[in-house]
Design a protein around this motif. Structure first.
Motif, PDB file in Angstrom:
ATOM      1  N   VAL A  25       0.844  -1.182   0.000  1.00 18.28           N
ATOM      2  CA  VAL A  25       0.000   0.000   0.000  1.00 18.28           C
ATOM      3  C   VAL A  25       0.887   1.242   0.000  1.00 18.28           C
ATOM      4  N   SER A  26       0.687   2.138  -0.978  1.00 17.93           N
ATOM      5  CA  SER A  26       1.471   3.350  -1.059  1.00 17.93           C
ATOM      6  C   SER A  26       0.948   4.371  -0.056  1.00 17.93           C
ATOM      7  N   SER A  27       1.824   5.279   0.368  1.00 21.21           N
ATOM      8  CA  SER A  27       1.424   6.306   1.307  1.00 21.21           C
ATOM      9  C   SER A  27       0.507   7.306   0.628  1.00 21.21           C
ATOM     10  N   LEU A  28      -0.517   7.739   1.363  1.00 17.82           N
ATOM     11  CA  LEU A  28      -1.410   8.748   0.823  1.00 17.82           C
ATOM     12  C   LEU A  28      -0.708  10.099   0.820  1.00 17.82           C
ATOM     13  N   SER A  29      -1.031  10.933  -0.153  1.00 18.51           N
ATOM     14  CA  SER A  29      -0.493  12.278  -0.213  1.00 18.51           C
ATOM     15  C   SER A  29      -1.587  13.223  -0.663  1.00 18.51           C
ATOM     16  N   THR A  30      -1.371  14.514  -0.450  1.00 18.54           N
ATOM     17  CA  THR A  30      -2.376  15.514  -0.802  1.00 18.54           C
ATOM     18  C   THR A  30      -2.580  15.610  -2.304  1.00 18.54           C
ATOM     19  N   THR A  31      -1.661  15.054  -3.081  1.00 16.89           N
ATOM     20  CA  THR A  31      -1.812  15.077  -4.537  1.00 16.89           C
ATOM     21  C   THR A  31      -2.554  13.857  -5.063  1.00 16.89           C
ATOM     22  N   SER A  32      -2.857  12.917  -4.193  1.00 15.28           N
ATOM     23  CA  SER A  32      -3.597  11.728  -4.612  1.00 15.28           C
ATOM     24  C   SER A  32      -5.022  12.112  -4.977  1.00 15.28           C
ATOM     25  N   SER A  33      -5.638  11.295  -5.819  1.00 14.56           N
ATOM     26  CA  SER A  33      -7.032  11.545  -6.186  1.00 14.56           C
ATOM     27  C   SER A  33      -7.959  10.823  -5.219  1.00 14.56           C
ATOM     28  N   ASP A 185     -13.590  17.424   4.574  1.00 16.74           N
ATOM     29  CA  ASP A 185     -15.036  17.603   4.647  1.00 16.74           C
ATOM     30  C   ASP A 185     -15.709  16.406   5.301  1.00 16.74           C
ATOM     31  N   ARG A 186     -15.308  15.200   4.930  1.00 18.95           N
ATOM     32  CA  ARG A 186     -15.940  14.011   5.498  1.00 18.95           C
ATOM     33  C   ARG A 186     -15.622  13.878   6.989  1.00 18.95           C
ATOM     34  N   VAL A 187     -14.399  14.236   7.378  1.00 20.51           N
ATOM     35  CA  VAL A 187     -14.041  14.207   8.796  1.00 20.51           C
ATOM     36  C   VAL A 187     -14.848  15.238   9.570  1.00 20.51           C
ATOM     37  N   ARG A 188     -15.004  16.448   9.009  1.00 20.63           N
ATOM     38  CA  ARG A 188     -15.816  17.466   9.690  1.00 20.63           C
ATOM     39  C   ARG A 188     -17.249  17.002   9.885  1.00 20.63           C
ATOM     40  N   ARG A 189     -17.804  16.364   8.880  1.00 21.21           N
ATOM     41  CA  ARG A 189     -19.177  15.868   9.000  1.00 21.21           C
ATOM     42  C   ARG A 189     -19.283  14.801  10.088  1.00 21.21           C
ATOM     43  N   ALA A 190     -18.273  13.933  10.161  1.00 26.09           N
ATOM     44  CA  ALA A 190     -18.278  12.905  11.209  1.00 26.09           C
ATOM     45  C   ALA A 190     -18.120  13.542  12.586  1.00 26.09           C
ATOM     46  N   PHE A 228      -7.739   6.684   8.721  1.00 30.10           N
ATOM     47  CA  PHE A 228      -7.623   6.539   7.272  1.00 30.10           C
ATOM     48  C   PHE A 228      -6.972   7.778   6.639  1.00 30.10           C
ATOM     49  N   PHE A 229      -7.484   8.959   6.983  1.00 30.66           N
ATOM     50  CA  PHE A 229      -7.152  10.176   6.251  1.00 30.66           C
ATOM     51  C   PHE A 229      -6.080  11.036   6.917  1.00 30.66           C
ATOM     52  N   GLN A 230      -5.544  10.608   8.037  1.00 29.10           N
ATOM     53  CA  GLN A 230      -4.586  11.435   8.754  1.00 29.10           C
ATOM     54  C   GLN A 230      -3.424  11.933   7.881  1.00 29.10           C
ATOM     55  N   PRO A 231      -2.886  11.131   6.955  1.00 29.82           N
ATOM     56  CA  PRO A 231      -1.763  11.639   6.153  1.00 29.82           C
ATOM     57  C   PRO A 231      -2.111  12.810   5.239  1.00 29.82           C
ATOM     58  N   VAL A 232      -3.405  13.042   4.966  1.00 36.88           N
ATOM     59  CA  VAL A 232      -3.745  14.057   3.968  1.00 36.88           C
ATOM     60  C   VAL A 232      -4.602  15.192   4.517  1.00 36.88           C
ATOM     61  N   ILE A 233      -4.921  15.186   5.812  1.00 27.65           N
ATOM     62  CA  ILE A 233      -5.716  16.274   6.375  1.00 27.65           C
ATOM     63  C   ILE A 233      -4.826  17.149   7.247  1.00 27.65           C
ATOM     64  N   LYS A 234      -5.173  18.425   7.316  1.00 28.45           N
ATOM     65  CA  LYS A 234      -4.346  19.395   8.021  1.00 28.45           C
ATOM     66  C   LYS A 234      -4.428  19.187   9.533  1.00 28.45           C
ATOM     67  N   ILE A 241      -7.303  11.122  18.183  1.00 25.26           N
ATOM     68  CA  ILE A 241      -7.484   9.670  18.071  1.00 25.26           C
ATOM     69  C   ILE A 241      -7.312   9.008  19.433  1.00 25.26           C
ATOM     70  N   LYS A 242      -6.315   9.471  20.189  1.00 29.15           N
ATOM     71  CA  LYS A 242      -6.078   8.910  21.521  1.00 29.15           C
ATOM     72  C   LYS A 242      -7.257   9.178  22.435  1.00 29.15           C
ATOM     73  N   GLU A 243      -7.802  10.418  22.381  1.00 25.99           N
ATOM     74  CA  GLU A 243      -8.941  10.757  23.224  1.00 25.99           C
ATOM     75  C   GLU A 243     -10.177   9.962  22.823  1.00 25.99           C
ATOM     76  N   LEU A 244     -10.390   9.815  21.512  1.00 27.70           N
ATOM     77  CA  LEU A 244     -11.532   9.033  21.039  1.00 27.70           C
ATOM     78  C   LEU A 244     -11.413   7.578  21.485  1.00 27.70           C
ATOM     79  N   THR A 245     -10.200   7.048  21.426  1.00 26.31           N
ATOM     80  CA  THR A 245      -9.984   5.663  21.858  1.00 26.31           C
ATOM     81  C   THR A 245     -10.317   5.501  23.336  1.00 26.31           C
TER      82      THR A 245
END
Length: 304
Positions: A25-33, A185-190, A228-234, A241-245
């Motif tokens: 699995v390749s690392s996610l980046s902000t340039t990924s689609s 956007d999806r994280v904000r909605r969650a 999932f999205f931590q590598p590409v979100i600001k 994540i620790k608090e949620l856990t």
């Protein structure tokens, strides 16, 4: 429930997600689609689900069932995240089957939890030994049911099929759209959904069971999306994540009690005196009230 056998025929496994041929699995980046990240994120979860399903044919340890259920929960969260482009119908059909498979895997896990709780009650109530033994028998029956219903080849074929369909849909609709804005956007909605559920649950001094369960589900979804999205979100989200856990652990302790109480109430114990079953339910009820108060305090902290 959707008839998945009718809507999603199970072909023989194809190579797209076949476990032994999966690429690294390749690392996610902000340039990924958006489309390419779905494949990168789904592939390791599918690998985990298939591996766990295959192991359960010969190994029925509690952790295997738990991790299989977690894998299907993660797939449900991932499908929710990409649902704007996957479409409502396709998302509903796939997630309904993920939910069903998680429930089948969870049957054994539920009796594991109930049995462990009853062992705690047995320390002060010797009569509980009868119910502990009965829970072991129920667990063995659940293992047989799960192994009958969970066939690794069928699960692999099903996952290959639905994920291939999803990938084709995404490549035709969002192959050139960058991932960062979409993921944020999806994280904000969650996050908003979790806050809303927490505030609703906190409207009384002690939350209702159903409300706490809704908070727990919303928290799981958010945590999975952050992972999932931590590598590409600001912004760093390790602390979140620790608090949620931590919150999930507290809610999980309450859920274990509530689910075990429901499980024992709905089960039949022909060889156990009714007064022993009733005694166990009274003990669970006391434990549930205590854990409900602790869980409600954590939920109020989220709501504020």
């Amino acid at each position: 429930m959707v008839d998945m056998d009718a809507d999603w025929p199970l072909p023989r496994p194809i190579n797209l997600f076949k476990e032994e041929q999966r690429p690294a699995v390749s690392s996610l980046s902000t340039t990924s689609s958006i489309a390419s990240t779905f494949s990168s994120l789904a592939t390791p979860v599918v690998a985990e689900a298939v591996r766990r399903a295959r192991e359960l044919a010969t190994n029925c340890d509690a952790e295997g069932f738990h991790q299989l259920r977690v894998a299907f929960r993660k797939l449900r969260a991932l499908y929710w995240a990409y649902s704007p482009y996957l479409g409502e119908e396709a998302t509903a059909q796939a997630t309904e089957e993920f939910k069903r498979l998680a429930a089948v895997a969870g049957g054994t896990r539920d009796w594991d939890i109930a049995g462990d709780l009853l062992k705690g009650a047995r320390e002060s109530r010797a009569s509980m030994g009868l119910l502990v033994a009965a829970a072991r028998e129920k667990r063995a029956q659940a293992v047989v049911h799960s192994q009958t219903m969970i066939k690794s080849d069928d699960i692999e074929a099903f996952l290959n099929d639905v994920l291939l369909r999803a990938q084709v849909t995404l490549e035709s609709s969002c192959n050139d759209l960058p991932i960062q804005e979409f993921a944020e956007d999806r994280v904000r909605r969650a996050q908003r959904a979790l806050k809303k559920r927490s505030r609703y649950a906190s409207r009384n001094d002690t939350a209702h069971e159903e409300d706490l369960h809704d908070v727990r589900k919303a928290g799981k979804k958010l945590r999975y999306l952050l992972e999932f999205f931590q590598p590409v979100i600001k912004g760093g989200h390790d602390r979140t994540i620790k608090e949620l856990t931590s919150v999930q652990n507290k809610l999980g302790q309450f859920n274990d009690i509530a689910a075990s109480e429901t499980l024992i109430r709905s089960a039949s114990f022909n060889d156990i005196p009714p007064e022993v079953v009733q005694e166990s339910l009274q003990w669970l009820e006391k434990q549930k009230c205590r854990r409900m108060r602790a869980a409600s305090q954590r939920v109020r902290a989220i709501a504020s």
